[in-house]
Design a protein around this motif. Structure first.
Motif, mmCIF file in Angstrom:
data_model
loop_
_atom_site.group_PDB
_atom_site.id
_atom_site.type_symbol
_atom_site.label_atom_id
_atom_site.label_comp_id
_atom_site.label_asym_id
_atom_site.label_seq_id
_atom_site.Cartn_x
_atom_site.Cartn_y
_atom_site.Cartn_z
ATOM 1 N N VAL A 153 92.737 48.336 24.858
ATOM 2 C CA VAL A 153 93.947 48.777 24.350
ATOM 3 C C VAL A 153 95.056 48.702 25.345
ATOM 4 O O VAL A 153 96.256 48.619 24.951
ATOM 5 C CB VAL A 153 93.866 50.394 24.001
ATOM 6 N N VAL A 154 94.735 48.455 26.800
ATOM 7 C CA VAL A 154 95.880 48.432 27.663
ATOM 8 C C VAL A 154 96.801 47.611 27.591
ATOM 9 O O VAL A 154 98.035 47.841 27.408
ATOM 10 C CB VAL A 154 95.017 47.961 29.091
ATOM 11 N N THR A 186 92.209 58.343 30.310
ATOM 12 C CA THR A 186 92.207 58.448 29.227
ATOM 13 C C THR A 186 92.483 57.145 28.521
ATOM 14 O O THR A 186 91.444 56.734 27.744
ATOM 15 C CB THR A 186 93.468 59.132 28.724
ATOM 16 N N VAL A 187 93.258 56.344 29.094
ATOM 17 C CA VAL A 187 93.152 54.865 28.637
ATOM 18 C C VAL A 187 92.357 54.032 29.085
ATOM 19 O O VAL A 187 91.596 53.097 28.444
ATOM 20 C CB VAL A 187 94.685 54.182 29.104
ATOM 21 N N LEU A 243 97.763 57.182 19.452
ATOM 22 C CA LEU A 243 96.516 57.948 19.416
ATOM 23 C C LEU A 243 95.921 58.036 20.725
ATOM 24 O O LEU A 243 95.366 59.082 20.962
ATOM 25 C CB LEU A 243 95.373 57.316 18.420
ATOM 26 N N VAL A 244 95.680 56.923 21.469
ATOM 27 C CA VAL A 244 95.294 57.025 22.670
ATOM 28 C C VAL A 244 96.149 57.879 23.421
ATOM 29 O O VAL A 244 95.356 58.521 24.293
ATOM 30 C CB VAL A 244 95.172 55.740 23.398
ATOM 31 N N LEU A 245 97.295 57.469 23.654
ATOM 32 C CA LEU A 245 98.094 58.087 24.664
ATOM 33 C C LEU A 245 98.591 59.585 24.386
ATOM 34 O O LEU A 245 98.787 60.357 25.261
ATOM 35 C CB LEU A 245 99.587 57.332 24.890
ATOM 36 N N SER A 246 98.292 59.970 23.183
ATOM 37 C CA SER A 246 98.574 61.478 22.775
ATOM 38 C C SER A 246 97.570 62.336 23.423
ATOM 39 O O SER A 246 97.440 63.433 23.423
ATOM 40 C CB SER A 246 98.315 61.773 21.285
ATOM 41 N N ALA A 247 96.282 61.869 23.860
ATOM 42 C CA ALA A 247 95.182 62.502 24.294
ATOM 43 C C ALA A 247 95.319 62.494 25.891
ATOM 44 O O ALA A 247 94.494 63.583 26.468
ATOM 45 C CB ALA A 247 94.050 61.766 24.160
ATOM 46 N N VAL A 248 96.331 62.138 26.452
ATOM 47 C CA VAL A 248 96.627 62.418 27.864
ATOM 48 C C VAL A 248 97.296 63.793 28.201
ATOM 49 O O VAL A 248 97.912 64.199 27.534
ATOM 50 C CB VAL A 248 97.565 61.246 28.477
ATOM 51 N N ASP A 249 96.626 64.351 29.059
ATOM 52 C CA ASP A 249 96.978 65.797 29.549
ATOM 53 C C ASP A 249 98.355 65.670 30.055
ATOM 54 O O ASP A 249 98.364 65.114 31.233
ATOM 55 C CB ASP A 249 96.246 66.557 30.123
#
Length: 204
Positions: free
Chosen positions: A98-99, A91-92, A61-67
Motif C-alpha cells: 500500500v506504500v 502500521t503501514v 483504512l490503513v492510516l486511520s489505524a496509526v496511533d
C-alpha cells in the motif's frame, strides 16, 4: 428508485486491502474487489466510481489505524518523534504494497493529517518553526515512507544486496564493500539509524 446501499466504506476498503495484500497493488481492480465481496463488477459501481476511489479508501483504512496520540511529554523531543515514526512504520509496514498509494493519496487522509499534526506539535515545542518546520515534516514523512519501501520491497538481506556485493571491486569498490557490510544490518538498525541521522540534522 435506486437500491439501498448495504456495504459500508470500511467494508469496501477492507475488501480492496485484502486484494492488495494477496495479489499486490497490480492486482487491484474493480473486478477483483467485486469478486472479493461476492458481487458483480457493475454492482460495485453503485458504491465507488473507479479504482482511484478504492485506493483512497484503502489509504484511509490503513492510516486511520496509526496511533496519533501525543507521546509522553516527559520524554525528549527526539524520543517522541521516534515514537511517532515507529507508529507509522509499524502500521503501514503491515501492508507494504500500500506504500505507493500513501504517497499519492496522503493529503486526503485524516489519519496522516492527524499524525502530521502531532509531529508538528512536537517539533514546535522543540523550537523548530517556520520554514524549518515545513522541511522537517516533509523530511520525516519522506524518510519513513521511503524506509518502509526499502525494508519490504528491497531489503538489505535480499538478492539485490548479494548481487551488489559481488560487483567487481575494481569498478565499484565502495558499492561492493558497503553491500557486504549491509548484509549484517537488521531492519530496526537500518530504520532507527537513519532516523537518528535525520534528527541529528534538525539540531533542535
Amino acid at each position: 428508485m435506486p437500491r439501498p446501499r448495504s456495504l459500508t466504506q470500511e467494508q469496501l476498503a477492507s475488501a480492496a486491502l485484502a486484494v492488495i495484500d494477496r495479489d499486490a497493488l497490480a492486482g487491484l481492480s474493480m473486478r477483483a474487489v467485486a469478486q472479493e465481496l461476492g458481487m458483480s463488477t457493475m454492482g460495485l459501481y453503485r458504491y465507488v466510481d473507479d479504482r482511484e476511489e478504492l485506493e483512497r479508501l484503502v489509504v484511509e483504512l490503513v492510516l486511520s489505524a496509526v496511533d496519533t496520540e501525543p507521546p509522553d511529554r516527559d520524554a525528549s523531543w527526539r524520543e517522541r518523534i521516534e515514537v511517532m515514526a515507529r507508529r507509522l512504520r509499524d502500521t503501514v509496514g503491515a501492508h507494504p504494497a500500500v506504500v505507493p498509494l500513501t504517497i499519492t493519496h496522503r493529503h486526503r487522509s485524516l489519519g496522516v493529517l492527524r499524525w502530521s499534526e502531532t509531529v508538528l506539535g512536537v517539533l514546535t515545542e522543540a523550537g523548530i518553526e517556520g520554514e524549518r518546520r515545513v522541511v522537517a515534516l516533509r523530511g520525516l514523512l519522506s524518510y519513513v515512507i521511503g524506509a518502509i519501501q526499502l525494508e519490504h520491497l528491497g531489503s538489505l538481506s535480499g538478492p539485490g544486496t548479494v548481487a551488489i556485493s559481488q560487483l567487481p571491486p575494481a569498478d565499484f569498490p565502495h558499492m561492493a564493500e558497503t553491500a557486504r557490510h549491509a548484509r549484517n544490518v537488521g531492519p530496526d538498525q537500518e530504520f532507527l539509524g537513519g532516523l537518528a541521522m535525520l534528527l541529528d540534522g534538525l539540531g533542535a
